[in-house]
Write a protein that holds these residues in place. Structure first.
Motif, PDB file in Angstrom:
ATOM      1  N   GLY A 206      -6.353   5.019 -11.585  1.00 58.80           N
ATOM      2  CA  GLY A 206      -5.416   5.138 -10.464  1.00 58.80           C
ATOM      3  C   GLY A 206      -3.816   5.204 -10.746  1.00 58.80           C
ATOM      4  O   GLY A 206      -3.061   5.934 -10.211  1.00 58.80           O
ATOM      5  N   ALA A 207      -3.524   4.069 -11.506  1.00 62.72           N
ATOM      6  CA  ALA A 207      -2.046   3.977 -11.951  1.00 62.72           C
ATOM      7  C   ALA A 207      -1.829   4.831 -12.766  1.00 62.72           C
ATOM      8  O   ALA A 207      -0.744   5.610 -12.977  1.00 62.72           O
ATOM      9  N   ALA A 208      -2.709   5.219 -13.979  1.00 67.59           N
ATOM     10  CA  ALA A 208      -2.248   6.250 -14.805  1.00 67.59           C
ATOM     11  C   ALA A 208      -2.177   7.560 -14.178  1.00 67.59           C
ATOM     12  O   ALA A 208      -1.457   8.355 -14.533  1.00 67.59           O
ATOM     13  N   PHE A 209      -2.896   7.919 -13.346  1.00 67.32           N
ATOM     14  CA  PHE A 209      -3.208   8.996 -12.463  1.00 67.32           C
ATOM     15  C   PHE A 209      -1.706   9.352 -11.586  1.00 67.32           C
ATOM     16  O   PHE A 209      -1.047  10.389 -11.625  1.00 67.32           O
ATOM     17  N   SER A 210      -1.331   8.417 -11.098  1.00 61.55           N
ATOM     18  CA  SER A 210      -0.224   8.293 -10.195  1.00 61.55           C
ATOM     19  C   SER A 210       1.194   8.421 -10.814  1.00 61.55           C
ATOM     20  O   SER A 210       2.049   8.956 -10.296  1.00 61.55           O
ATOM     21  N   VAL A 211       1.402   7.931 -11.877  1.00 64.93           N
ATOM     22  CA  VAL A 211       2.464   8.059 -12.724  1.00 64.93           C
ATOM     23  C   VAL A 211       3.030   9.413 -12.949  1.00 64.93           C
ATOM     24  O   VAL A 211       4.485   9.493 -12.619  1.00 64.93           O
ATOM     25  N   PRO A 212       2.388  10.233 -13.748  1.00 65.95           N
ATOM     26  CA  PRO A 212       2.954  11.640 -13.583  1.00 65.95           C
ATOM     27  C   PRO A 212       3.230  12.192 -12.343  1.00 65.95           C
ATOM     28  O   PRO A 212       4.079  13.147 -12.338  1.00 65.95           O
ATOM     29  N   VAL A 213       2.182  12.150 -11.398  1.00 70.85           N
ATOM     30  CA  VAL A 213       2.380  12.659 -10.288  1.00 70.85           C
ATOM     31  C   VAL A 213       3.687  12.209  -9.447  1.00 70.85           C
ATOM     32  O   VAL A 213       4.337  13.074  -8.962  1.00 70.85           O
ATOM     33  N   LEU A 214       3.823  10.920  -9.449  1.00 68.21           N
ATOM     34  CA  LEU A 214       5.000  10.407  -8.804  1.00 68.21           C
ATOM     35  C   LEU A 214       6.471  10.695  -9.681  1.00 68.21           C
ATOM     36  O   LEU A 214       7.565  11.063  -8.958  1.00 68.21           O
ATOM     37  N   LEU A 215       6.312  10.846 -10.956  1.00 63.42           N
ATOM     38  CA  LEU A 215       7.457  11.420 -11.709  1.00 63.42           C
ATOM     39  C   LEU A 215       7.826  12.526 -11.138  1.00 63.42           C
ATOM     40  O   LEU A 215       9.153  13.046 -11.073  1.00 63.42           O
ATOM     41  N   CYS A 216       6.964  13.717 -10.921  1.00 60.67           N
ATOM     42  CA  CYS A 216       7.081  14.782 -10.538  1.00 60.67           C
ATOM     43  C   CYS A 216       7.794  14.868  -9.087  1.00 60.67           C
ATOM     44  O   CYS A 216       8.671  15.601  -8.860  1.00 60.67           O
ATOM     45  N   VAL A 217       7.337  14.095  -8.290  1.00 62.07           N
ATOM     46  CA  VAL A 217       7.712  14.048  -6.854  1.00 62.07           C
ATOM     47  C   VAL A 217       9.271  13.447  -6.903  1.00 62.07           C
ATOM     48  O   VAL A 217      10.152  13.968  -6.294  1.00 62.07           O
ATOM     49  N   VAL A 218       9.557  12.359  -8.133  1.00 61.02           N
ATOM     50  CA  VAL A 218      10.767  11.765  -7.947  1.00 61.02           C
ATOM     51  C   VAL A 218      11.795  12.911  -8.509  1.00 61.02           C
ATOM     52  O   VAL A 218      13.108  13.135  -7.957  1.00 61.02           O
ATOM     53  N   TRP A 219      11.189  13.569  -9.513  1.00 55.89           N
ATOM     54  CA  TRP A 219      12.223  15.013  -9.984  1.00 55.89           C
ATOM     55  C   TRP A 219      12.650  15.890  -8.832  1.00 55.89           C
ATOM     56  O   TRP A 219      13.664  16.164  -8.964  1.00 55.89           O
TER      57      TRP A 219
END
Length: 499
Positions: A206-219
């Motif tokens: 879940g953490a590995a999944f969330s990191v790229p998704v959250l990075l896109c949201v932050v971007w």
């Protein structure tokens, strides 16, 4: 008769035939032109990686950030040429095939090779229309997840991290693609000895999944693109009302169309050979029952997930074709002469013959090469290269018929936030469409691009309820400010009239 067939058509000869033809098809494809959605994706991705553009804020498009970053990487490393597109396509296909090949135990690898070769031939059989579509790109993480699940006896932290990243990659290409990873995800969870260990690895995944998704949201948030992304999400609902041939229908009609599309796949020969392949590995216990169920679940998902789009265009069905033929490769292990002579041999001959014919057409027959866009992108690019000055911009008046392709080749900037005009012609009563229509006209009036590039392609024109064929307010504005400088029955080039 069977003895003669056994002598000529062995497992190895069938694998060799299909594999060699698949390799030749891939090499021939390196000379093909890119078509359909790919020039659009490359143009927009080039804006992101080379011009600092931010999706949704700087251009209105439906794809997720993962698509722009993926195609942008191709542009950055290989460029935006036809060769770069087809070379990347070959890498994705062959990498996915190798992963499936090595995922299978050694006694089944000839079967896996046969299935992968047939599936690869199917991808090249439709000429260039399947090339580098997101459905094809998804084969790589799907196959990688299967390789992880089938070649592992236990889970560790690196495998869990990689699983999460692969699932995130699927979700960031198309949200519904995440479902393709569920069977492999379940297989991986079954490797855990107890619930405590399972929860531990779920947290890591879940953490590995969330990191790229959250990075896109932050971007998107940091660059002021988040409100525009939410606007795009609203548009998904409108676009989803469209069926094949860009027809917009009522919800009831869409349900009927969707069920019909699923049935056409489920009742096709592809489904028959896939089910036969699954039955062989189930009855002969060639793989663990859990793996058989996972393959069956993936195949079922390839039937159902295209319903999320509702259009059922050929590339939406690509995972169905690919994994149905991959599963059919297990028929080689049946040991049944009747299946070998009546199914496996005809399949090998049929797909190699059809693929060879289509590849020859796409590679050498001039009329087939130019028929898709009738050389319109080259005409646009030649005109822009000759007449465009630094700082000039162009506005496409089409969807996937060649305008952005010509602008990509000529490296001419987009005039407004709208890379095509399709979305101005449907769901006319919806406030979002009214809003972007007004924004489009205001942007044009403010910036006045030097060129308007217009294509005439009826297949990409919205039709059905709440649609129209002409954006009259735009056409009135265009006629008041532009004049035609070049045209034929397929396209028209407009240039700003000097004042």
């Amino acid at each position: 008769m069977f003895q003669w067939l056994d002598h000529i058509w062995t497992k190895r000869s069938l694998c060799a035939l299909t594999s060699v033809v698949a390799l030749l098809a891939a090499l021939a494809s390196l000379s093909w032109r890119m078509v359909q959605d790919i020039p659009i994706m490359l143009y927009l991705s080039n804006m992101v990686v080379n011009q600092g553009a931010v999706p949704y804020r700087d251009f209105f498009d439906m794809n997720l950030p993962g698509s722009y970053l993926l195609y942008g990487l191709i542009v950055k490393v290989l460029g935006a040429s036809d060769f770069a597109v087809h070379f990347s396509n070959m890498l994705f296909l062959f990498s996915a095939g190798l992963l499936l090949f090595f995922a299978c135990p050694k006694p089944l690898r000839l079967c896996a090779l046969f299935g992968v070769a047939l599936a690869t031939l199917r991808c090249y059989q439709v000429q260039a229309a399947f090339t580098l579509q997101r459905e094809l790109v998804a084969f790589l993480p799907i196959s990688a997840l299967f390789a992880l699940a089938l070649r592992s006896t236990s889970l560790n932290v690196p495998k869990s991290l990689l699983t999460g990243l692969l699932l995130a990659g699927l979700a960031l290409i198309k949200p519904q693609f995440l479902l393709y990873g569920l069977p492999q995800f379940v297989l991986l969870m079954m490797l855990c000895p107890d619930w405590r260990n399972r929860i531990y690895h779920l947290v890591i995944i879940g953490a590995a999944f969330s990191v790229p998704v959250l990075l896109c949201v932050v971007w998107l948030v940091r660059n002021g693109a988040w409100p525009y992304f939410l606007e795009t999400v609203r548009y998904w609902g409108l676009y989803g009302q469209m069926t094949f041939y860009c027809r917009f229908v009522t919800p009831d009609e869409r349900i009927v169309h969707t069920l019909r599309g699923i049935w056409k796949m489920a009742g096709s020969p592809y489904a028959v050979v896939a089910v036969l392949g699954l039955l062989v590995i189930w009855v002969k216990r060639l793989l663990p029952r859990s793996v058989c169920i996972a393959f069956a679940a993936l195949f079922l998902l390839t039937l159902l997930i295209p319903a999320a789009s509702g259009q059922f265009w050929s590339y939406h069905r690509m995972p169905f074709y690919y994994f149905a033929l991959f599963l059919s490769g297990f028929l080689l292990s049946s040991g049944n002469r009747l299946i070998m002579s009546c199914v496996c041999i005809p399949m090998a001959c049929l797909w190699t013959g059809l693929a060879a014919h289509k590849v020859h057409q796409e590679t050498f027959v001039a009329s087939a090469i130019s028929v898709w866009k009738r050389d319109v992108p080259d005409i646009f690019a030649a005109y822009l290269n000759e007449h465009a000055q630094p700082g000039d911009t162009a506005q496409p008046i089409d969807w996937a018929s060649g305008s952005l392709h010509g602008m990509l080749m000529a490296d001419v900037p987009l005039a407004t936030r709208f890379p095509y005009s399709f979305y101005f012609l449907h769901s006319l009563s919806h406030p979002l469409i009214q809003k972007i229509r007004r924004e489009f006209l205001d942007s044009l009036d403010e910036k006045k691009p030097r060129f308007l590039l217009e294509c005439f392609e009826s297949i990409f024109t919205p039709n059905g309820i709440d649609t129209e064929k002409h954006f009259q307010a735009f056409e009135d504005w265009r006629d008041a400010h532009y004049h035609i400088v070049q045209e034929n029955e397929h396209y028209r080039i407009w240039e700003l009239t000097p004042r």
